[in-house]
Design a protein around this motif. Structure first.
Motif, PDB file in Angstrom:
ATOM      1  N   MET A  24       0.761  -1.538  -0.123  1.00  0.00           N
ATOM      2  CA  MET A  24      -0.212  -0.055  -0.064  1.00  0.00           C
ATOM      3  C   MET A  24       0.502   1.374   0.219  1.00  0.00           C
ATOM      4  SD  MET A  24      -2.997   1.220   3.006  1.00  0.00           S
ATOM      5  CE  MET A  24      -4.113   0.069   2.633  1.00  0.00           C
ATOM      6  N   VAL A  25       0.533   2.369  -0.532  1.00  0.00           N
ATOM      7  CA  VAL A  25       1.813   3.234  -0.645  1.00  0.00           C
ATOM      8  C   VAL A  25       0.595   4.428  -0.394  1.00  0.00           C
ATOM      9  CG1 VAL A  25       2.703   4.861  -2.746  1.00  0.00           C
ATOM     10  CG2 VAL A  25       3.001   2.835  -3.044  1.00  0.00           C
ATOM     11  N   GLN A  26       0.823   5.572   0.332  1.00  0.00           N
ATOM     12  CA  GLN A  26      -0.239   6.150   1.808  1.00  0.00           C
ATOM     13  C   GLN A  26       0.816   7.316   1.420  1.00  0.00           C
ATOM     14  OE1 GLN A  26      -0.146   6.329   5.904  1.00  0.00           O
ATOM     15  NE2 GLN A  26      -1.936   6.974   6.140  1.00  0.00           N
ATOM     16  N   ARG A  27      -0.639   8.093   0.448  1.00  0.00           N
ATOM     17  CA  ARG A  27       0.358   9.973   0.455  1.00  0.00           C
ATOM     18  C   ARG A  27       0.109  10.457   1.675  1.00  0.00           C
ATOM     19  NH1 ARG A  27      -2.776  10.550  -4.703  1.00  0.00           N
ATOM     20  NH2 ARG A  27      -4.486   9.814  -3.186  1.00  0.00           N
ATOM     21  N   SER A  28      -0.938  10.432   2.061  1.00  0.00           N
ATOM     22  CA  SER A  28      -1.535  11.469   3.387  1.00  0.00           C
ATOM     23  C   SER A  28      -1.775  10.582   4.240  1.00  0.00           C
ATOM     24  CB  SER A  28      -2.305  12.881   3.056  1.00  0.00           C
ATOM     25  OG  SER A  28      -3.206  12.059   2.956  1.00  0.00           O
ATOM     26  N   SER A  29      -2.787  10.847   5.549  1.00  0.00           N
ATOM     27  CA  SER A  29      -3.234  10.638   6.419  1.00  0.00           C
ATOM     28  C   SER A  29      -4.650   9.552   6.215  1.00  0.00           C
ATOM     29  CB  SER A  29      -2.249  11.120   7.726  1.00  0.00           C
ATOM     30  OG  SER A  29      -3.729  11.793   7.806  1.00  0.00           O
TER      31      SER A  29
ATOM     32  N   ALA B 294       4.140   1.671   2.067  1.00  0.00           N
ATOM     33  CA  ALA B 294       5.495   2.967   1.065  1.00  0.00           C
ATOM     34  C   ALA B 294       4.573   3.907   1.695  1.00  0.00           C
ATOM     35  CB  ALA B 294       5.303   2.390  -0.115  1.00  0.00           C
ATOM     36  N   HIS B 295       5.318   5.288   1.762  1.00  0.00           N
ATOM     37  CA  HIS B 295       4.393   6.349   2.172  1.00  0.00           C
ATOM     38  C   HIS B 295       5.109   7.439   1.048  1.00  0.00           C
ATOM     39  CE1 HIS B 295       4.488   4.911   5.722  1.00  0.00           C
ATOM     40  NE2 HIS B 295       2.837   5.944   6.443  1.00  0.00           N
ATOM     41  N   GLY B 296       4.770   8.544   0.425  1.00  0.00           N
ATOM     42  CA  GLY B 296       4.869   9.048  -0.548  1.00  0.00           C
ATOM     43  C   GLY B 296       3.594   9.262  -2.163  1.00  0.00           C
ATOM     44  N   GLN B 297       4.521  10.056  -2.624  1.00  0.00           N
ATOM     45  CA  GLN B 297       3.837  11.139  -4.346  1.00  0.00           C
ATOM     46  C   GLN B 297       4.530   9.455  -5.042  1.00  0.00           C
ATOM     47  OE1 GLN B 297       1.209  12.377  -3.926  1.00  0.00           O
ATOM     48  NE2 GLN B 297       1.416  12.597  -2.130  1.00  0.00           N
ATOM     49  N   ILE B 298       3.764   9.984  -6.109  1.00  0.00           N
ATOM     50  CA  ILE B 298       4.041   8.734  -7.072  1.00  0.00           C
ATOM     51  C   ILE B 298       4.782   9.373  -8.106  1.00  0.00           C
ATOM     52  CG2 ILE B 298       3.780   7.277  -9.051  1.00  0.00           C
ATOM     53  CD1 ILE B 298       1.916   6.571  -6.538  1.00  0.00           C
ATOM     54  N   ASP B 299       6.124   9.142  -8.723  1.00  0.00           N
ATOM     55  CA  ASP B 299       7.243   9.776  -9.213  1.00  0.00           C
ATOM     56  C   ASP B 299       6.636   9.132 -10.691  1.00  0.00           C
ATOM     57  OD1 ASP B 299       8.890  12.066  -9.844  1.00  0.00           O
ATOM     58  OD2 ASP B 299      10.377  10.397 -11.122  1.00  0.00           O
ATOM     59  N   HIS B 300       6.571   7.835 -10.967  1.00  0.00           N
ATOM     60  CA  HIS B 300       6.687   7.462 -12.548  1.00  0.00           C
ATOM     61  C   HIS B 300       6.722   6.072 -12.412  1.00  0.00           C
ATOM     62  CE1 HIS B 300      10.792   6.972 -12.149  1.00  0.00           C
ATOM     63  NE2 HIS B 300      10.703   6.371 -12.846  1.00  0.00           N
ATOM     64  N   LEU B 301       5.899   5.386 -13.254  1.00  0.00           N
ATOM     65  CA  LEU B 301       6.536   3.393 -13.582  1.00  0.00           C
ATOM     66  C   LEU B 301       7.455   3.513 -14.146  1.00  0.00           C
ATOM     67  CD1 LEU B 301       2.483   2.627 -13.734  1.00  0.00           C
ATOM     68  CD2 LEU B 301       3.562   2.913 -11.649  1.00  0.00           C
ATOM     69  N   THR B 302       7.434   2.364 -14.010  1.00  0.00           N
ATOM     70  CA  THR B 302       8.456   1.555 -15.177  1.00  0.00           C
ATOM     71  C   THR B 302       7.585   0.204 -16.119  1.00  0.00           C
ATOM     72  OG1 THR B 302       9.301   0.013 -13.529  1.00  0.00           O
ATOM     73  CG2 THR B 302      10.797   2.543 -13.948  1.00  0.00           C
ATOM     74  N   GLU B 303       8.534  -0.210 -16.286  1.00  0.00           N
ATOM     75  CA  GLU B 303       8.243  -1.684 -17.181  1.00  0.00           C
ATOM     76  C   GLU B 303       7.582  -2.280 -16.440  1.00  0.00           C
ATOM     77  OE1 GLU B 303      11.072  -3.728 -19.288  1.00  0.00           O
ATOM     78  OE2 GLU B 303      10.762  -2.129 -21.034  1.00  0.00           O
ATOM     79  N   ASP B 304       8.394  -2.975 -15.192  1.00  0.00           N
ATOM     80  CA  ASP B 304       7.420  -3.706 -14.448  1.00  0.00           C
ATOM     81  C   ASP B 304       7.805  -2.791 -12.809  1.00  0.00           C
ATOM     82  OD1 ASP B 304       9.800  -2.725 -13.607  1.00  0.00           O
ATOM     83  OD2 ASP B 304      10.777  -5.173 -14.221  1.00  0.00           O
ATOM     84  N   ALA B 305       7.578  -1.562 -12.585  1.00  0.00           N
ATOM     85  CA  ALA B 305       7.756  -1.006 -10.387  1.00  0.00           C
ATOM     86  C   ALA B 305       7.173   0.550 -10.810  1.00  0.00           C
ATOM     87  CB  ALA B 305       8.982  -0.736 -10.219  1.00  0.00           C
ATOM     88  N   VAL B 306       6.722   0.617  -9.323  1.00  0.00           N
ATOM     89  CA  VAL B 306       6.606   1.918  -8.988  1.00  0.00           C
ATOM     90  C   VAL B 306       7.087   2.672  -8.437  1.00  0.00           C
ATOM     91  CG1 VAL B 306       4.917   3.587  -8.241  1.00  0.00           C
ATOM     92  CG2 VAL B 306       3.530   1.122  -8.793  1.00  0.00           C
ATOM     93  N   VAL B 307       7.628   3.611  -9.244  1.00  0.00           N
ATOM     94  CA  VAL B 307       8.807   5.186  -8.167  1.00  0.00           C
ATOM     95  C   VAL B 307       8.594   6.067  -7.886  1.00  0.00           C
ATOM     96  CG1 VAL B 307      11.214   5.630  -8.504  1.00  0.00           C
ATOM     97  CG2 VAL B 307       9.852   3.920 -10.230  1.00  0.00           C
ATOM     98  N   LEU B 308       8.562   5.806  -6.209  1.00  0.00           N
ATOM     99  CA  LEU B 308       7.606   7.065  -5.489  1.00  0.00           C
ATOM    100  C   LEU B 308       8.620   8.109  -5.804  1.00  0.00           C
ATOM    101  CD1 LEU B 308       7.071   5.548  -2.549  1.00  0.00           C
ATOM    102  CD2 LEU B 308       5.517   5.421  -4.413  1.00  0.00           C
ATOM    103  N   ALA B 309       7.879   9.324  -5.172  1.00  0.00           N
ATOM    104  CA  ALA B 309       9.391  10.488  -5.516  1.00  0.00           C
ATOM    105  C   ALA B 309      10.865  10.159  -4.785  1.00  0.00           C
ATOM    106  CB  ALA B 309       8.606  12.013  -4.753  1.00  0.00           C
ATOM    107  N   ASP B 310      10.653   9.542  -3.883  1.00  0.00           N
ATOM    108  CA  ASP B 310      11.978   9.489  -2.983  1.00  0.00           C
ATOM    109  C   ASP B 310      13.130   8.711  -3.338  1.00  0.00           C
ATOM    110  OD1 ASP B 310      10.804   7.224  -2.313  1.00  0.00           O
ATOM    111  OD2 ASP B 310      10.978   7.725   0.400  1.00  0.00           O
ATOM    112  N   GLY B 311      12.624   8.256  -4.463  1.00  0.00           N
ATOM    113  CA  GLY B 311      13.079   7.408  -5.628  1.00  0.00           C
ATOM    114  C   GLY B 311      13.187   5.492  -5.324  1.00  0.00           C
ATOM    115  N   THR B 312      12.282   5.161  -4.175  1.00  0.00           N
ATOM    116  CA  THR B 312      11.835   3.503  -3.702  1.00  0.00           C
ATOM    117  C   THR B 312      11.032   3.801  -5.152  1.00  0.00           C
ATOM    118  OG1 THR B 312      11.358   5.120  -1.899  1.00  0.00           O
ATOM    119  CG2 THR B 312      10.122   2.573  -1.631  1.00  0.00           C
ATOM    120  N   GLU B 313      11.263   2.245  -4.978  1.00  0.00           N
ATOM    121  CA  GLU B 313      10.534   1.513  -6.030  1.00  0.00           C
ATOM    122  C   GLU B 313      10.090   0.749  -5.606  1.00  0.00           C
ATOM    123  OE1 GLU B 313      13.887   1.028  -9.186  1.00  0.00           O
ATOM    124  OE2 GLU B 313      13.032   0.176 -10.382  1.00  0.00           O
ATOM    125  N   LEU B 314       8.980  -0.169  -5.940  1.00  0.00           N
ATOM    126  CA  LEU B 314       7.973  -0.464  -5.977  1.00  0.00           C
ATOM    127  C   LEU B 314       8.185  -1.339  -6.778  1.00  0.00           C
ATOM    128  CD1 LEU B 314       6.019   1.337  -4.156  1.00  0.00           C
ATOM    129  CD2 LEU B 314       7.315   0.041  -2.709  1.00  0.00           C
TER     130      LEU B 314
END
Lengths: 617, 617
Positions: free
Chosen positions: B376-381, B492-512
């Motif tokens: 789960m990606v939590q963006r706000s409380s 995970a926490h934060g805003q979504i930055d972009h998608l790659t072929e096989d992952a979600v990348v958050l603004a802080d660089g975390t790759e899911l």
């Protein structure tokens, strides 16, 4: 459909004297009764009843639907059932009322197996309070309470559970396995209001059951009738279990609207229901303790092996179509009322309707409204009541907005109604019909002047007794009787002798030209279905269904005290008859469902007073 | 969803002193109030209110849904409306009760146009009884009473009438002419619970209306959601008008079961309803006083010309699907929560769910149950309450078996709820959520220890205020919160930055790493539908819908005092917004239906206090 003791004159106040009030009197009686039951002392119990007394039990003591009459019979019932029933906790559930020398009390009690309610009427006799009528009725089995109200299911199963199935998945899985890898414990043949109400109750009680019906959709049993048909009973009398009609529902619902209601009732109550399914045969095996039932579902043959078989094929049984010579030469349309398509095709045509009861009048009226030339052939006398008068004088105390406003809910009305012993029910009915005769005198005078043979039942007790005794012989007038009285619909009398190419010929030679002949000639006993699907021997062993044994027209004695074979154990193992109007389908489905549930759960159900068979059909 | 004054401590007894009892005090207040209204004397009326006071009117005085606050505003309302309203007959409808210094009274009254009911709370101030809160609500129009109960339709039309049409024929004729030779006065766009409840009321009131919906069947709005969905509100809160769920209905109904119920409801309530129908555009003509609405029905174009247009397209409006770079390169499945098919295809797969509200939790839980690897990606409380606690502490006084047992019917509960002014509603809510925090402390401690951002609303007023203010920001926990607290569902926490072929990348660089991405990112304001179907100018003129102007997160001021644009006249002529949960769909459809009925009948409906627009979307 009855006059009851008028509650408006009732009082719950204790008088100023030291005399005990109704509450004290009832409490004392219940305590003495309970003590006698605890001791299994039939004689002591019987001494608490009046010389004229009636105890009706709905499966709570007897695992039967049984009325005993007189002290000896009360003693017999107690001696035979008290030990196994182990009744206790008799108490009033609201303040008793006294009126006209009768104290009426709502009661509750328990048995070893379940919980019951009922209605007690005390009269003073020899200076003592004695029971005149007692109703005892089981309403739930201990440990098998219905999941309703505070016990309703959660729906969403809280928590996180690996591989949980959704409601829809569970329903689909159940539907797919039913009849293949799983067997219904109960097979209900016939999916009209009776089968559906029973199906809903069995579902609610967790009894694996299946309702099968030959029509394409639930509700088609109504949709397929003649197009002008509306219910003859008013809405307050017609509720199904669990889900009442909303308060914008019409007083007399049109057939297609009832059809829609039944279809969705099946769905929201999750009644397992197979449409397009006909039973072709059923055979009981004593060895396996199962029925082998052959069916056709969507044209495909299939075998089911239920333990219990319920016939809910229509209280009226099979259409009664007389064999009339000349049917093969008649060039027009000829059909039974159950197959009558409605009037549209018959504008300007000559229609002859054989019969003078509900269906005959409805069909004659609709044909006249669509400009057919209509003749009704009356073969025997008919009882007619005006719908308004029936609602006001017959049903109003129990089933009406007025009754609801006075606190008489449908549930209470059903129990009050059930508490009136069949033996004396006509005495409650006669005054209502006398009042109707007076109120609508002008109408009856006109009707009789037209030559119509009218009666009020053998003993003047009117429509509802005719319904209970013979299930026929009446019309609830919603307008068509005037057409006969006025001569708009022509009237002929007599038996049918034969048909010609274009006419109906009566026994006296009268010739009635006809383009269409409708036989509104009623229905045969429902045990005809048993003969067809099982065999004649079983149908004969089961015997006649319906009727009280009142020794009135079409209801031969001896006195049975209850409706023959309905909703209770029969002489045929694991075979049950269910049916009746919407009121009966609602109320008696409870007792039939509880009997089936008890057997499903292996609860001991010793039947007291299984009825003997005196008539085969 | 509120704590109310505890009725268990209330009393109706008159004390032994000569002090007037609650009944006398209310009667005196009502008499003075009625006199002030009769005189059109706003100042005199205002003097009967406390310094802190709230008068909420549901279309009986204002032809608006309006709360006025403070004496000046009371005076203004009276001055502007008393003459045209002509109110009279104020009286209590049951004995008032006093508790904690507040006298609470159920009241009834009349206006020139109709009949109203309401709830009055008096407090003593300066030695006088003054109104603290007053609810006045119209429930029927004179001469246009609903055909229900004692006024229900007969169904069967008694008598004999040439060429009478049956119910079925009339229904068919109506269905065939609707949209061709006849026009609906009201077109309701959207056939979920809101459109259906309104359609039922309009039907009942005899207003020609039509509900259109894009789905193949009524109820598909629910059926098409993710498969694990069950209602988050309990059954007592969810009844539709006229026909309550039966008492075997589950507490939290599964979505498909609700779907079946809605379909059934449409049919038995005879709601004119077109499935498979999409509105493509709507244009208002000031000249003709009609909307021109273009639709596609079963793929065929069609034009309707209703006078009134109701958007019942979902209180949550249109799915909010963020534009995220890389969506085109992502190889797995990506969809909004509203289009999520359920977990079955994702066993053993990696799922990333963006969002942390109701849908996100439900979907995470179902995916985990089906053996997906879930983040789960939590963006706000988010605010979480346990469903059981919410039922017990939040809803229980008004909507529960307990409430029913205490005489609080659904109808009463709705009025009690409506009588609590929005301005102070949070003060009633805060204690309930404080109690929940205490009761479920262990859970909240665990949840926060897991790193989950949890809040109780800006002012600690919890779930229902969040719902009213912003319609988002919460989860009613039916089990999935534990999965997050336990780490079974990763967080995970934060805003979504972009998608790659096989992952979600958050603004802080975390790759899911992800095989499927679900955007449980909520919905935009429902006036987006107006922009789409009418035009942006009209949507802007209408303004933002929902919210109170509370100046809390996502609910900008100024204070509106009522939910923006809901169920009441808007700045756009003959355009109405309808929606909300089942409770709101049930209760507020009454007031919307009466407003439409009044306009249909040409009754004068001067609107007091039409709200200004402060936000466009």
């Amino acid at each position: 459909m009855t006059q009851t003791l008028d509650p408006s004159t009732a009082t719950t106040e204790t008088p100023d004297t030291a005399e005990p009030g109704p509450a004290e009197r009832v409490d004392a009686w219940l305590a003495a009764f309970e003590a006698a039951l605890r001791d299994g002392d039939g004689e002591a119990a019987a001494a608490l009843f009046a010389t004229e007394c009636y105890w009706r039990d709905l499966i709570s003591f007897t695992w039967n639907i049984k009325t005993v009459e007189g002290r000896d019979a009360v003693a017999g019932l107690v001696d035979a059932t008290a030990a196994t029933t182990a009744p206790s906790g008799f108490a009033t559930t609201e303040p008793p009322e006294e009126a006209d020398g009768v104290v009426t009390a709502w009661i509750g009690f328990e048995t070893a197996a379940g919980r019951g309610n009922g209605l007690l009427r005390l009269k003073e006799e020899d200076g003592e309070d004695r029971a005149w009528t007692l109703l005892t009725a089981l309403y739930e089995l201990k440990g098998h309470e219905e999941p309703r109200g505070t016990h309703r299911p959660m729906g969403a199963e809280h928590g996180a559970n690996k591989h949980r199935q959704t409601w829809k998945e569970l329903r689909q899985e159940e539907a797919e396995s039913l009849g293949s890898t799983t067997q219904p414990y109960v097979l209900v043949v016939g999916g009209g209001q009776g089968g559906i109400a029973l199906g809903a109750r069995l579902r609610q009680l967790g009894v694996p059951a299946l309702v099968v019906d030959k029509h394409p959709r639930p509700g088609d049993q109504w949709r397929n009738r003649y197009k002008s048909l509306c219910l003859h009973d008013p809405v307050w009398y017609d509720h199904l279990p669990y889900l009442k009609f909303p308060d914008n529902w019409p007083v007399f619902a049109p057939k297609d609207k009832i059809g829609d209601w039944l279809e969705f009732y099946v769905r929201v109550m999750e009644v397992p229901y197979w449409s397009d399914t006909s039973v072709t045969s059923a055979r009981w095996s004593e060895e396996t303790g199962e029925w082998t039932v052959e069916l056709e579902r969507d044209g495909q043959p299939l075998t089911l092996r239920p333990t219990q078989l319920v016939f809910a094929t229509g209280m009226s049984g099979k259409p009664r179509m007389p064999e009339v010579p000349g049917m093969d030469v008649f060039r027009g349309d000829v059909h039974h009322s159950s197959a009558h398509p409605g009037p549209d095709a018959y504008a300007g045509k000559k229609a002859v309707v054989i019969g003078s009861n509900n269906s005959a009048f409805d069909i004659c009226g609709a044909l006249w409204e669509h400009d057919a030339d209509v003749t009704m052939v009356q073969r025997s006398s008919t009882h007619i009541v005006k719908s308004d008068s029936l609602m006001e004088l017959g049903l109003g105390d129990l089933y009406s907005e007025r009754a609801l406003a006075a606190g008489v809910t449908t549930e209470k009305a059903d129990l009050i109604f059930a508490s009136l012993p069949y033996r004396i029910l006509h005495t409650f009915q006669i005054p209502a019909y006398e009042a109707m005769a007076k109120k609508d005198k002008e109408f009856y005078d006109r009707l009789e002047a037209s030559g119509f043979w009218h009666d009020w039942g053998d003993d003047g007790s009117g429509l509802f007794m005719k319904y209970l005794r013979r299930g026929s012989g009446y019309y609830i007038d919603v307008g068509s009787a005037d057409l006969v009285a006025n001569g708009d619909v022509k009237l002929a009398h007599g038996q049918i002798d034969h048909l010609t190419e274009d006419a109906v010929v009566l026994a006296d030679g009268t010739e009635l030209p006809a383009d269409v002949v409708v036989f509104a000639t009623g229905y045969n006993s429902m045990n005809g279905w048993v003969a067809d699907l099982v065999d004649q021997e079983t149908a004969d062993r089961l015997g006649k269904c319906w009727g009280l044994g009142s020794e009135t027209t079409k209801d031969p004695g001896p006195w049975e005290g209850e409706q023959r074979n309905m909703w209770k154990p029969t002489q045929v193992t694991n075979l049950w008859m269910h049916g009746g109007n919407l009121h009966q389908s609602r109320h008696y489905s409870l007792y039939l469902a509880l009997q089936l549930k008890a057997r499903y759960e292996g609860i001991d159900t010793p039947v007291y007073g299984l009825q003997e068979v005196h008539h085969t059909g």
